[in-house]
Design a protein around this motif. Structure first.
Motif, PDB file in Angstrom:
ATOM      1  N   MET A   1       0.853  -1.183   0.000  1.00  0.00           N
ATOM      2  CA  MET A   1       0.000   0.000   0.000  1.00  0.00           C
ATOM      3  C   MET A   1       0.893   1.239   0.000  1.00  0.00           C
ATOM      4  SD  MET A   1      -2.912   1.172   2.698  1.00  0.00           S
ATOM      5  CE  MET A   1      -4.213   0.161   2.057  1.00  0.00           C
ATOM      6  N   GLU A   2       0.570   2.163  -0.828  1.00  0.00           N
ATOM      7  CA  GLU A   2       1.370   3.376  -0.991  1.00  0.00           C
ATOM      8  C   GLU A   2       0.826   4.501  -0.116  1.00  0.00           C
ATOM      9  OE1 GLU A   2       2.095   6.429  -4.604  1.00  0.00           O
ATOM     10  OE2 GLU A   2       2.131   4.295  -5.098  1.00  0.00           O
ATOM     11  N   ASN A   3       1.688   5.083   0.710  1.00  0.00           N
ATOM     12  CA  ASN A   3       1.310   6.229   1.540  1.00  0.00           C
ATOM     13  C   ASN A   3       1.917   7.477   0.939  1.00  0.00           C
ATOM     14  OD1 ASN A   3      -0.191   4.869   3.406  1.00  0.00           O
ATOM     15  ND2 ASN A   3       1.549   4.446   4.741  1.00  0.00           N
ATOM     16  N   ARG A   4       1.155   8.156   0.134  1.00  0.00           N
ATOM     17  CA  ARG A   4       1.624   9.334  -0.572  1.00  0.00           C
ATOM     18  C   ARG A   4       0.684  10.485  -0.259  1.00  0.00           C
ATOM     19  NH1 ARG A   4       0.962   8.470  -6.586  1.00  0.00           N
ATOM     20  NH2 ARG A   4      -0.547  10.126  -6.623  1.00  0.00           N
ATOM     21  N   ILE A   5       1.249  11.625   0.040  1.00  0.00           N
ATOM     22  CA  ILE A   5       0.424  12.791   0.326  1.00  0.00           C
ATOM     23  C   ILE A   5       0.041  13.448  -0.991  1.00  0.00           C
ATOM     24  CG2 ILE A   5       0.375  15.083   1.373  1.00  0.00           C
ATOM     25  CD1 ILE A   5       2.296  14.042   3.487  1.00  0.00           C
ATOM     26  N   GLU A   6      -1.250  13.551  -1.222  1.00  0.00           N
ATOM     27  CA  GLU A   6      -1.754  14.206  -2.429  1.00  0.00           C
ATOM     28  C   GLU A   6      -1.930  15.695  -2.141  1.00  0.00           C
ATOM     29  OE1 GLU A   6      -2.196  13.044  -5.484  1.00  0.00           O
ATOM     30  OE2 GLU A   6      -1.535  11.047  -4.880  1.00  0.00           O
ATOM     31  N   MET A   7      -1.176  16.514  -2.826  1.00  0.00           N
ATOM     32  CA  MET A   7      -1.245  17.961  -2.622  1.00  0.00           C
ATOM     33  C   MET A   7      -2.479  18.563  -3.281  1.00  0.00           C
ATOM     34  SD  MET A   7       1.338  18.337  -0.750  1.00  0.00           S
ATOM     35  CE  MET A   7       1.635  20.071  -0.628  1.00  0.00           C
ATOM     36  N   LEU A   8      -2.830  18.070  -4.468  1.00  0.00           N
ATOM     37  CA  LEU A   8      -3.945  18.615  -5.234  1.00  0.00           C
ATOM     38  C   LEU A   8      -5.253  17.956  -4.832  1.00  0.00           C
ATOM     39  CD1 LEU A   8      -2.292  18.687  -8.772  1.00  0.00           C
ATOM     40  CD2 LEU A   8      -2.496  20.568  -7.142  1.00  0.00           C
ATOM     41  N   ASP A   9      -6.336  18.670  -5.069  1.00  0.00           N
ATOM     42  CA  ASP A   9      -7.660  18.121  -4.828  1.00  0.00           C
ATOM     43  C   ASP A   9      -7.972  17.055  -5.877  1.00  0.00           C
ATOM     44  OD1 ASP A   9      -7.805  20.058  -2.875  1.00  0.00           O
ATOM     45  OD2 ASP A   9      -9.120  21.380  -4.003  1.00  0.00           O
ATOM     46  N   SER A  10      -8.944  16.208  -5.575  1.00  0.00           N
ATOM     47  CA  SER A  10      -9.442  15.224  -6.533  1.00  0.00           C
ATOM     48  C   SER A  10     -10.963  15.214  -6.431  1.00  0.00           C
ATOM     49  CB  SER A  10      -8.873  13.836  -6.233  1.00  0.00           C
ATOM     50  OG  SER A  10      -9.461  13.310  -5.056  1.00  0.00           O
ATOM     51  N   ASN A  11     -11.604  14.475  -7.288  1.00  0.00           N
ATOM     52  CA  ASN A  11     -13.066  14.390  -7.218  1.00  0.00           C
ATOM     53  C   ASN A  11     -13.538  13.704  -5.947  1.00  0.00           C
ATOM     54  OD1 ASN A  11     -13.561  15.720  -9.615  1.00  0.00           O
ATOM     55  ND2 ASN A  11     -13.500  13.857 -10.840  1.00  0.00           N
ATOM     56  N   TYR A  14     -10.362  16.445  -0.821  1.00  0.00           N
ATOM     57  CA  TYR A  14      -9.514  17.627  -0.916  1.00  0.00           C
ATOM     58  C   TYR A  14      -8.066  17.227  -0.661  1.00  0.00           C
ATOM     59  CZ  TYR A  14     -13.856  20.178  -0.860  1.00  0.00           C
ATOM     60  OH  TYR A  14     -15.106  20.643  -1.171  1.00  0.00           O
ATOM     61  N   GLY A  15      -7.141  17.879  -1.357  1.00  0.00           N
ATOM     62  CA  GLY A  15      -5.725  17.605  -1.191  1.00  0.00           C
ATOM     63  C   GLY A  15      -5.180  18.228   0.082  1.00  0.00           C
ATOM     64  N   ALA A  16      -3.907  17.972   0.333  1.00  0.00           N
ATOM     65  CA  ALA A  16      -3.262  18.426   1.569  1.00  0.00           C
ATOM     66  C   ALA A  16      -3.270  19.945   1.707  1.00  0.00           C
ATOM     67  CB  ALA A  16      -1.833  17.897   1.628  1.00  0.00           C
ATOM     68  N   VAL A  17      -3.117  20.659   0.605  1.00  0.00           N
ATOM     69  CA  VAL A  17      -3.098  22.127   0.685  1.00  0.00           C
ATOM     70  C   VAL A  17      -4.476  22.651   1.082  1.00  0.00           C
ATOM     71  CG1 VAL A  17      -2.742  24.269  -0.610  1.00  0.00           C
ATOM     72  CG2 VAL A  17      -1.184  22.334  -0.951  1.00  0.00           C
ATOM     73  N   SER A  18      -5.520  22.172   0.431  1.00  0.00           N
ATOM     74  CA  SER A  18      -6.886  22.606   0.779  1.00  0.00           C
ATOM     75  C   SER A  18      -7.233  22.260   2.216  1.00  0.00           C
ATOM     76  CB  SER A  18      -7.912  21.953  -0.165  1.00  0.00           C
ATOM     77  OG  SER A  18      -7.772  22.437  -1.473  1.00  0.00           O
ATOM     78  N   ARG A  19      -6.869  21.052   2.631  1.00  0.00           N
ATOM     79  CA  ARG A  19      -7.154  20.640   4.011  1.00  0.00           C
ATOM     80  C   ARG A  19      -6.359  21.483   5.000  1.00  0.00           C
ATOM     81  NH1 ARG A  19      -6.120  15.580   1.904  1.00  0.00           N
ATOM     82  NH2 ARG A  19      -4.441  15.256   3.416  1.00  0.00           N
ATOM     83  N   GLY A  20      -5.089  21.721   4.695  1.00  0.00           N
ATOM     84  CA  GLY A  20      -4.263  22.541   5.580  1.00  0.00           C
ATOM     85  C   GLY A  20      -4.807  23.951   5.739  1.00  0.00           C
ATOM     86  N   LEU A  21      -5.225  24.547   4.630  1.00  0.00           N
ATOM     87  CA  LEU A  21      -5.809  25.896   4.699  1.00  0.00           C
ATOM     88  C   LEU A  21      -7.111  25.891   5.499  1.00  0.00           C
ATOM     89  CD1 LEU A  21      -5.097  27.066   1.038  1.00  0.00           C
ATOM     90  CD2 LEU A  21      -4.136  28.077   3.124  1.00  0.00           C
ATOM     91  N   HIS A  22      -7.953  24.885   5.272  1.00  0.00           N
ATOM     92  CA  HIS A  22      -9.227  24.777   5.990  1.00  0.00           C
ATOM     93  C   HIS A  22      -9.000  24.700   7.500  1.00  0.00           C
ATOM     94  CE1 HIS A  22     -12.586  22.505   7.815  1.00  0.00           C
ATOM     95  NE2 HIS A  22     -13.347  23.163   6.959  1.00  0.00           N
ATOM     96  N   ALA A 178     -11.056  15.765   6.223  1.00  0.00           N
ATOM     97  CA  ALA A 178     -10.234  15.314   7.346  1.00  0.00           C
ATOM     98  C   ALA A 178      -9.083  14.420   6.921  1.00  0.00           C
ATOM     99  CB  ALA A 178     -11.107  14.581   8.370  1.00  0.00           C
ATOM    100  N   GLY A 179      -9.168  13.888   5.725  1.00  0.00           N
ATOM    101  CA  GLY A 179      -8.126  12.966   5.257  1.00  0.00           C
ATOM    102  C   GLY A 179      -8.608  11.544   5.356  1.00  0.00           C
ATOM    103  N   GLY A 180      -7.726  10.621   5.142  1.00  0.00           N
ATOM    104  CA  GLY A 180      -8.100   9.212   5.135  1.00  0.00           C
ATOM    105  C   GLY A 180      -8.588   8.812   3.757  1.00  0.00           C
ATOM    106  N   THR A 181      -9.016   7.589   3.630  1.00  0.00           N
ATOM    107  CA  THR A 181      -9.486   7.112   2.328  1.00  0.00           C
ATOM    108  C   THR A 181     -10.868   7.651   2.049  1.00  0.00           C
ATOM    109  OG1 THR A 181     -10.460   5.135   3.272  1.00  0.00           O
ATOM    110  CG2 THR A 181      -8.158   4.976   2.544  1.00  0.00           C
ATOM    111  N   ALA A 182     -11.206   7.724   0.806  1.00  0.00           N
ATOM    112  CA  ALA A 182     -12.504   8.270   0.397  1.00  0.00           C
ATOM    113  C   ALA A 182     -13.564   7.193   0.357  1.00  0.00           C
ATOM    114  CB  ALA A 182     -12.375   8.929  -0.984  1.00  0.00           C
TER     115      ALA A 182
END
Length: 184
Positions: A1-11, A14-22, A178-182
Motif C-alpha cells: 500500500m502506498e502512503n503518498r500525500i496528495e497535494m492537489l484536490d481530486s473528485n 480535498y488535497g493536503a493544501v486545501s485541508r491545511g488551509l481549511h 479530514a483525510g483518510g481514504t474516500a
C-alpha cells in the motif's frame, strides 16, 4: 500500500493544501472567537488583556489565508469534490462572503478612524491627522460585529451539517476534508 500525500484536490477528496488551509483557518477562527468572547464576557480581565490585542492581527491573517484559499480553489476548481446539494453550495457561499466581508469592514473601520495598524510587527496602514472618515467607521461599526456573530452561526450550521451526515452514516463528507481514504 502506498502512503503518498496528495497535494492537489481530486473528485473524491480535498488535497493536503486545501485541508491545511481549511484547518488553519478553523484554528484561527477558534482564536478570534475566544478573543471576542473574552472581550465581551470578561472585559478588563487578565484574559481579555492577553487575548484582545491579537484580534486584529489574527483577523488580518484570516483574510490572507482566505485569499490564498480562494486562489487555490480557483486553481483546483475542476478537480474538487462536487457539492453535496444546493444547501451546501449556498452555505459555503455565505461562509466565504462573510469571511471576506468581516475583515474588510474591520480594515475599513481602522483606516477611517485615522489610527495606524501594525500586525505581527509589520506596518499595515499608517494613521492620518484630521477628522475621521465617518462613513468608513460607521460601516465598520454597524456591520463588523453583526456579521461576525452571523458567521459564527454559519460555522455552527456547517459543523451541525457534518455531524448530521455522520449520524446518518455518511462519513465520506468528513473524510473529504479530514483525510483518510474516500471509501465509505
Amino acid at each position: 500500500m502506498e502512503n503518498r500525500i496528495e497535494m492537489l484536490d481530486s473528485n473524491a477528496r480535498y488535497g493536503a493544501v486545501s485541508r491545511g488551509l481549511h484547518w488553519a483557518m478553523a484554528l484561527a477562527f477558534a482564536w478570534i472567537y475566544c478573543t471576542t468572547g473574552a472581550h465581551y464576557l470578561l472585559a478588563d480581565s487578565a484574559l481579555d488583556t492577553f487575548l484582545w490585542p491579537t484580534h486584529k492581527q489574527v483577523g488580518l491573517l484570516l483574510m490572507g489565508l482566505l485569499l490564498v484559499r480562494l486562489l487555490w480553489s480557483l486553481l483546483n476548481r475542476h478537480r474538487r469534490p462536487p457539492s453535496v446539494n444546493l444547501a451546501a453550495t449556498v452555505g459555503h457561499g455565505l461562509l466565504y462572503v462573510a469571511m471576506f466581508a468581516i475583515p474588510f469592514l474591520g480594515l475599513l473601520r481602522q483606516y477611517g478612524s485615522g489610527r495606524a495598524f501594525s500586525a505581527f510587527g509589520l506596518p499595515v496602514m499608517s494613521g492620518f491627522e484630521g477628522p475621521k472618515i465617518q462613513w468608513m467607521t460607521e460601516l465598520g461599526n454597524n456591520f463588523h460585529s453583526l456579521l461576525g456573530w452571523t458567521l459564527l452561526l454559519l460555522i455552527v450550521g456547517h459543523v451541525a451539517a457534518l455531524i448530521l451526515h455522520c449520524v446518518k452514516g455518511d462519513r465520506a463528507i468528513l473524510r473529504r476534508m479530514a483525510g483518510g481514504t474516500a471509501r465509505g
